[in-house]
Design a protein around this motif. Structure first.
Motif, PDB file in Angstrom:
ATOM      1  N   TRP A 135      -6.858  21.068  14.129  1.00 36.05           N
ATOM      2  CA  TRP A 135      -7.135  20.779  12.718  1.00 36.05           C
ATOM      3  C   TRP A 135      -6.022  19.912  12.130  1.00 36.05           C
ATOM      4  O   TRP A 135      -6.286  18.929  11.435  1.00 36.05           O
ATOM      5  N   ARG A 136      -4.764  20.268  12.398  1.00 32.34           N
ATOM      6  CA  ARG A 136      -3.642  19.472  11.875  1.00 32.34           C
ATOM      7  C   ARG A 136      -3.657  18.059  12.447  1.00 32.34           C
ATOM      8  O   ARG A 136      -3.380  17.088  11.734  1.00 32.34           O
ATOM      9  N   ARG A 137      -3.976  17.928  13.729  1.00 33.57           N
ATOM     10  CA  ARG A 137      -4.053  16.587  14.333  1.00 33.57           C
ATOM     11  C   ARG A 137      -5.179  15.770  13.700  1.00 33.57           C
ATOM     12  O   ARG A 137      -5.017  14.588  13.422  1.00 33.57           O
ATOM     13  N   ALA A 138      -6.335  16.414  13.495  1.00 35.21           N
ATOM     14  CA  ALA A 138      -7.455  15.715  12.865  1.00 35.21           C
ATOM     15  C   ALA A 138      -7.095  15.299  11.445  1.00 35.21           C
ATOM     16  O   ALA A 138      -7.423  14.190  11.009  1.00 35.21           O
ATOM     17  N   LEU A 139      -6.407  16.159  10.731  1.00 35.12           N
ATOM     18  CA  LEU A 139      -5.979  15.835   9.374  1.00 35.12           C
ATOM     19  C   LEU A 139      -5.002  14.660   9.387  1.00 35.12           C
ATOM     20  O   LEU A 139      -5.116  13.740   8.564  1.00 35.12           O
ATOM     21  N   ALA A 140      -4.070  14.661  10.331  1.00 41.96           N
ATOM     22  CA  ALA A 140      -3.117  13.554  10.447  1.00 41.96           C
ATOM     23  C   ALA A 140      -3.840  12.264  10.839  1.00 41.96           C
ATOM     24  O   ALA A 140      -3.543  11.189  10.292  1.00 41.96           O
ATOM     25  N   ASP A 141      -4.817  12.359  11.752  1.00 44.45           N
ATOM     26  CA  ASP A 141      -5.591  11.175  12.137  1.00 44.45           C
ATOM     27  C   ASP A 141      -6.359  10.624  10.947  1.00 44.45           C
ATOM     28  O   ASP A 141      -6.414   9.408  10.737  1.00 44.45           O
ATOM     29  N   PHE A 142      -6.954  11.514  10.166  1.00 39.13           N
ATOM     30  CA  PHE A 142      -7.689  11.074   8.982  1.00 39.13           C
ATOM     31  C   PHE A 142      -6.752  10.396   7.981  1.00 39.13           C
ATOM     32  O   PHE A 142      -7.088   9.363   7.407  1.00 39.13           O
ATOM     33  N   ASP A 143      -5.585  10.965   7.764  1.00 39.87           N
ATOM     34  CA  ASP A 143      -4.616  10.370   6.837  1.00 39.87           C
ATOM     35  C   ASP A 143      -4.181   8.994   7.330  1.00 39.87           C
ATOM     36  O   ASP A 143      -4.076   8.055   6.544  1.00 39.87           O
ATOM     37  N   ASN A 144      -3.954   8.865   8.624  1.00 42.99           N
ATOM     38  CA  ASN A 144      -3.578   7.567   9.196  1.00 42.99           C
ATOM     39  C   ASN A 144      -4.716   6.561   9.035  1.00 42.99           C
ATOM     40  O   ASN A 144      -4.477   5.391   8.723  1.00 42.99           O
ATOM     41  N   LEU A 145      -5.954   7.013   9.243  1.00 45.87           N
ATOM     42  CA  LEU A 145      -7.107   6.139   9.060  1.00 45.87           C
ATOM     43  C   LEU A 145      -7.213   5.685   7.607  1.00 45.87           C
ATOM     44  O   LEU A 145      -7.452   4.500   7.336  1.00 45.87           O
ATOM     45  N   ARG A 146      -7.036   6.607   6.685  1.00 46.24           N
ATOM     46  CA  ARG A 146      -7.099   6.265   5.258  1.00 46.24           C
ATOM     47  C   ARG A 146      -6.055   5.211   4.921  1.00 46.24           C
ATOM     48  O   ARG A 146      -6.344   4.224   4.231  1.00 46.24           O
ATOM     49  N   LYS A 147      -4.834   5.378   5.419  1.00 48.37           N
ATOM     50  CA  LYS A 147      -3.768   4.409   5.150  1.00 48.37           C
ATOM     51  C   LYS A 147      -4.078   3.056   5.785  1.00 48.37           C
ATOM     52  O   LYS A 147      -3.851   2.012   5.173  1.00 48.37           O
ATOM     53  N   ARG A 148      -4.623   3.071   7.017  1.00 51.29           N
ATOM     54  CA  ARG A 148      -4.941   1.815   7.689  1.00 51.29           C
ATOM     55  C   ARG A 148      -6.047   1.069   6.952  1.00 51.29           C
ATOM     56  O   ARG A 148      -5.976  -0.144   6.755  1.00 51.29           O
ATOM     57  N   VAL A 149      -7.081   1.801   6.515  1.00 53.17           N
ATOM     58  CA  VAL A 149      -8.178   1.171   5.778  1.00 53.17           C
ATOM     59  C   VAL A 149      -7.665   0.586   4.461  1.00 53.17           C
ATOM     60  O   VAL A 149      -8.055  -0.515   4.072  1.00 53.17           O
ATOM     61  N   ALA A 150      -6.779   1.280   3.782  1.00 49.60           N
ATOM     62  CA  ALA A 150      -6.211   0.771   2.529  1.00 49.60           C
ATOM     63  C   ALA A 150      -5.421  -0.510   2.790  1.00 49.60           C
ATOM     64  O   ALA A 150      -5.542  -1.487   2.033  1.00 49.60           O
ATOM     65  N   ARG A 151      -4.624  -0.521   3.862  1.00 53.89           N
ATOM     66  CA  ARG A 151      -3.858  -1.726   4.212  1.00 53.89           C
ATOM     67  C   ARG A 151      -4.785  -2.886   4.544  1.00 53.89           C
ATOM     68  O   ARG A 151      -4.589  -4.011   4.071  1.00 53.89           O
ATOM     69  N   GLU A 152      -5.796  -2.610   5.373  1.00 54.00           N
ATOM     70  CA  GLU A 152      -6.728  -3.665   5.773  1.00 54.00           C
ATOM     71  C   GLU A 152      -7.526  -4.179   4.585  1.00 54.00           C
ATOM     72  O   GLU A 152      -7.793  -5.377   4.481  1.00 54.00           O
ATOM     73  N   SER A 153      -7.920  -3.286   3.679  1.00 57.97           N
ATOM     74  CA  SER A 153      -8.659  -3.710   2.480  1.00 57.97           C
ATOM     75  C   SER A 153      -7.797  -4.600   1.601  1.00 57.97           C
ATOM     76  O   SER A 153      -8.271  -5.622   1.094  1.00 57.97           O
ATOM     77  N   ALA A 154      -6.539  -4.228   1.427  1.00 56.38           N
ATOM     78  CA  ALA A 154      -5.626  -5.040   0.626  1.00 56.38           C
ATOM     79  C   ALA A 154      -5.432  -6.403   1.283  1.00 56.38           C
ATOM     80  O   ALA A 154      -5.433  -7.438   0.589  1.00 56.38           O
ATOM     81  N   GLN A 155      -5.294  -6.426   2.595  1.00 54.33           N
ATOM     82  CA  GLN A 155      -5.128  -7.697   3.308  1.00 54.33           C
ATOM     83  C   GLN A 155      -6.374  -8.564   3.177  1.00 54.33           C
ATOM     84  O   GLN A 155      -6.283  -9.768   2.929  1.00 54.33           O
ATOM     85  N   GLN A 156      -7.543  -7.945   3.309  1.00 55.93           N
ATOM     86  CA  GLN A 156      -8.794  -8.690   3.175  1.00 55.93           C
ATOM     87  C   GLN A 156      -8.946  -9.245   1.764  1.00 55.93           C
ATOM     88  O   GLN A 156      -9.362 -10.392   1.576  1.00 55.93           O
ATOM     89  N   ARG A 157      -8.600  -8.433   0.764  1.00 53.81           N
ATOM     90  CA  ARG A 157      -8.657  -8.894  -0.625  1.00 53.81           C
ATOM     91  C   ARG A 157      -7.730 -10.094  -0.832  1.00 53.81           C
ATOM     92  O   ARG A 157      -8.118 -11.097  -1.441  1.00 53.81           O
ATOM     93  N   ASP A 158      -6.507 -10.010  -0.304  1.00 55.01           N
ATOM     94  CA  ASP A 158      -5.560 -11.124  -0.426  1.00 55.01           C
ATOM     95  C   ASP A 158      -6.080 -12.371   0.280  1.00 55.01           C
ATOM     96  O   ASP A 158      -5.949 -13.489  -0.237  1.00 55.01           O
ATOM     97  N   ASP A 159      -6.674 -12.191   1.470  1.00 63.49           N
ATOM     98  CA  ASP A 159      -7.225 -13.334   2.206  1.00 63.49           C
ATOM     99  C   ASP A 159      -8.359 -13.989   1.433  1.00 63.49           C
ATOM    100  O   ASP A 159      -8.453 -15.223   1.366  1.00 63.49           O
ATOM    101  N   GLU A 160      -9.234 -13.178   0.845  1.00 64.75           N
ATOM    102  CA  GLU A 160     -10.352 -13.723   0.066  1.00 64.75           C
ATOM    103  C   GLU A 160      -9.865 -14.454  -1.181  1.00 64.75           C
ATOM    104  O   GLU A 160     -10.380 -15.517  -1.525  1.00 64.75           O
ATOM    105  N   ARG A 161      -8.890 -13.880  -1.852  1.00 65.15           N
ATOM    106  CA  ARG A 161      -8.327 -14.544  -3.037  1.00 65.15           C
ATOM    107  C   ARG A 161      -7.736 -15.886  -2.648  1.00 65.15           C
ATOM    108  O   ARG A 161      -7.912 -16.887  -3.361  1.00 65.15           O
ATOM    109  N   ALA A 162      -7.015 -15.941  -1.529  1.00 61.74           N
ATOM    110  CA  ALA A 162      -6.420 -17.195  -1.066  1.00 61.74           C
ATOM    111  C   ALA A 162      -7.503 -18.212  -0.710  1.00 61.74           C
ATOM    112  O   ALA A 162      -7.369 -19.406  -1.014  1.00 61.74           O
TER     113      ALA A 162
END
Length: 174
Positions: free
Chosen positions: A43-70
């Motif tokens: 359960w703790r590993r799954a929770l950590a994996d989910f948190d890492n996924l959430r952070k990665r998606v947020a980073r990728e979304s921000a990068q995609q937004r910046d790329d589109e704006r550019a």
């Protein structure tokens, strides 16, 4: 002592009946504790994996937004370049300035259309509050009431994705 206890004692067995039962129960308890610990670890590993996924998606979304704006900003650079050229030739013949500004205007309209937000002509269309903002009404004997008579500010975009509604003057009954 009961007969069973006496026979156990004679056979060399201990007379602690709780010793044999709890040892089975202790084994079962330990097994359940180990399973619980394993489940908690998973359960703790799954929770950590989910948190890492959430952070990665947020980073990728921000990068995609910046790329589109550019990318959108880059589409406007030729328009700005042409406006700058027009300003550099401000002392030239007024007719050539007007034709240059007209060319830049058409270029800007093409950029918006290429981005999915073409300019729409709404004159003589029925008034639709999802696409139009009525800024005034005007009596017109020839027009059907509720028809757009004049566009004050044009609409950009499609019916599915509206960038800005048109500001219009609508015909009213006489």
């Amino acid at each position: 002592m009961s007969e069973q206890e006496q026979s156990r004692t004679a056979a060399g067995e201990t007379s602690r009946p709780e010793a044999s039962a709890p040892s089975g129960a202790d084994g079962e308890t330990e097994k359940l504790r180990a399973e619980l610990a394993e489940m908690e670890d998973r359960w703790r590993r799954a929770l950590a994996d989910f948190d890492n996924l959430r952070k990665r998606v947020a980073r990728e979304s921000a990068q995609q937004r910046d790329d589109e704006r550019a990318a959108v900003a880059a589409r406007w650079l030729p328009v700005l370049d042409n406006l700058e050229l027009a300003l550099q030739h401000a002392d030239a013949d007024p007719a050539s300035i007007v034709s240059g500004v007209q060319a830049v205007y058409e270029q800007a309209l093409r950029v918006l259309a290429d981005l999915g937000f073409p300019r729409r002509s709404d004159v003589n269309e029925p008034f639709d509050p999802s696409r139009h903002e009525a800024v005034a009404t005007m009596p017109d004997a020839e027009a059907v009431p509720g028809t757009v008579l004049r566009v004050v500010r044009p609409r950009y975009g499609s019916d599915e994705r509206l960038l800005r509604p048109a500001a219009v003057i609508v015909a009213k009954g006489t």
